[in-house]
Write an enzyme that holds these catalytic residues in place. Sequence first.
Site, mmCIF file in Angstrom:
data_model
loop_
_atom_site.group_PDB
_atom_site.id
_atom_site.type_symbol
_atom_site.label_atom_id
_atom_site.label_comp_id
_atom_site.label_asym_id
_atom_site.label_seq_id
_atom_site.Cartn_x
_atom_site.Cartn_y
_atom_site.Cartn_z
ATOM 1 N N LYS A 42 0.826 -1.216 0.000
ATOM 2 C CA LYS A 42 0.000 0.000 0.000
ATOM 3 C C LYS A 42 0.862 1.269 0.000
ATOM 4 O O LYS A 42 0.450 2.299 -0.515
ATOM 5 C CB LYS A 42 -0.941 0.005 1.205
ATOM 6 C CG LYS A 42 -1.952 -1.145 1.230
ATOM 7 C CD LYS A 42 -3.065 -0.979 0.216
ATOM 8 C CE LYS A 42 -4.076 -2.115 0.279
ATOM 9 N NZ LYS A 42 -5.062 -2.104 -0.795
ATOM 10 N N GLU A 100 -10.036 5.399 3.059
ATOM 11 C CA GLU A 100 -10.777 4.275 3.628
ATOM 12 C C GLU A 100 -9.757 3.182 3.919
ATOM 13 O O GLU A 100 -8.699 3.141 3.313
ATOM 14 C CB GLU A 100 -11.811 3.764 2.620
ATOM 15 C CG GLU A 100 -11.262 2.795 1.555
ATOM 16 C CD GLU A 100 -10.206 3.387 0.629
ATOM 17 O OE1 GLU A 100 -10.222 4.622 0.441
ATOM 18 O OE2 GLU A 100 -9.368 2.642 0.095
ATOM 19 N N SER A 107 1.925 -9.703 -0.567
ATOM 20 C CA SER A 107 1.590 -8.279 -0.507
ATOM 21 C C SER A 107 1.815 -7.635 0.853
ATOM 22 O O SER A 107 1.893 -6.406 0.933
ATOM 23 C CB SER A 107 0.139 -8.075 -0.950
ATOM 24 O OG SER A 107 -0.718 -8.896 -0.200
HETATM 25 C C1 LIG Z 1 -1.441 -7.040 2.789
HETATM 26 C C2 LIG Z 1 -2.608 -6.770 1.910
HETATM 27 N N1 LIG Z 1 -2.724 -7.443 0.750
HETATM 28 C C3 LIG Z 1 -3.763 -7.236 -0.083
HETATM 29 C C4 LIG Z 1 -4.777 -6.356 0.240
HETATM 30 C C5 LIG Z 1 -5.919 -6.206 -0.703
HETATM 31 O O1 LIG Z 1 -5.893 -5.027 -1.427
HETATM 32 P P1 LIG Z 1 -5.566 -4.998 -2.973
HETATM 33 O O2 LIG Z 1 -6.435 -6.026 -3.620
HETATM 34 O O3 LIG Z 1 -5.904 -3.621 -3.385
HETATM 35 O O4 LIG Z 1 -4.126 -5.328 -3.148
HETATM 36 C C6 LIG Z 1 -4.697 -5.624 1.434
HETATM 37 C C7 LIG Z 1 -5.740 -4.664 1.796
HETATM 38 O O5 LIG Z 1 -5.765 -4.075 2.826
HETATM 39 C C8 LIG Z 1 -3.581 -5.845 2.291
HETATM 40 O O6 LIG Z 1 -3.453 -5.186 3.450
#
Ligand SMILES: Cc1ncc(COP(=O)(O)O)c(C=O)c1O
Length: 412
Positions: A103, A125, A395
Amino acid sequence: MNAPSRGTAVELDPPGPEPTTDGRFGDFGGRYVPESIIPALEELESAFRTSWHDDEFRLQYATLLSEYAGRPTPVTECHRLSDRLGVRVLLKREDLTHTGSHKINNVLGQALLTRRMGKQRVIAETGAGQHGVATATAAALFGLDCTVYMGAVDVERQALNVWRMKLLGAEVVPVTSGSATLKDAVNDAMREWVASVETTHYCLGSVMGPHPFPWLVREFQRVVGDEARKQCRAILNGKDPQYVVACIGGGSNAMGTFAGFVTQCPDSVLIGVEAGGLGLESGHHGAAVNRGVPGIVHGMRSLFLQDEHGQVVEATSISAGLDYPGIGPEHAHLAELGMARYEYATDDEAVAGFQLLAETEGIVPALEPAHAIGWLAREAGRSIPSGSTVLLTLSGRGDKDAAQLMDRLGEL
Ligand SMILES: Cc1ncc(COP(=O)(O)O)c(C=O)c1O
């Protein structure tokens, strides 16, 4: 050319393709918002387009990514997990960025844009709290006021992140309407933006919402995929991974990852993993591509979970970050064209993935990418043939989920 590695400067690839003029990806996307925020979206679109082609802006952004966020992040080869699954697993390590998830990439770009547009305040948000923490972090760094909207259910299950946001100087507003999760937080943030648009930038956290957000957030996240492509080629002797996998909430880590592969690596199969919740047949899940239908929500035309009257159905997921009943419009477009596959993992499979990665690699993932791990553990040797090479975007890191998992798993 050398692959990006830690401690070296971030070098951005050239900008990627724009959606068509009114922000469309095929039949999806667009800008369905109250009249009063159209000027702010137009201002943002123009500021982003100019900045994204401006060398000075790009250098500022790249410098923040390397010196503040700790990019480039490595790609880690997972030997023990690969032995266990019979496929060669490479992880793109967004968990190692400052604040612990992808993020931050988006938020640093949007903070720079906020400053360029002369605004002093950001709102956001958040679901898992990672986007809220990242926004509060960038606000502290840039000296901006910051308010974060968060569903009351998520405030409870992500208490650590709520505390972090407050420590960073942000105001956290719990949202109690609807299911009191991410969808409701987006509703309230958008409502507030209508009232404060003159002074405030809405720092949206995924590839969703009205144009230009899906495009702009994809571009700020494409560094993940562009780095990973080069790093994989270095590891795989010039070859591309056969499968590129990422979890999907709104879809930003997946879209950023896919952006690095979709045109440059036509042989790589792109796979997004949605929240399967209690199972797709149970009706309690967040699988908007697998079970959604087209609709217009949160300013965009995309796929959403809806009932027979077109009302949006609440999503269900163990993970706050995937607990969203829709998906970004570019994903809906890729799905329609068959350019990416959309699969799912249930809550139980995500928890199993969480434990598997911890035990085999010493890496505790966030519950969101644990869905991708859990899906791979199910499919390795089945739809993903043994011996395949798989790049999976990790992620975020799992600290934020430890308390929730302690409750669920109990004594280990
Ligand atoms: C670690 C992590 N991965 C994935 C996501 C999902 O978001 P996005 O699909 O936008 O990557 C989030 C959302 O808060 C997250 O904190």
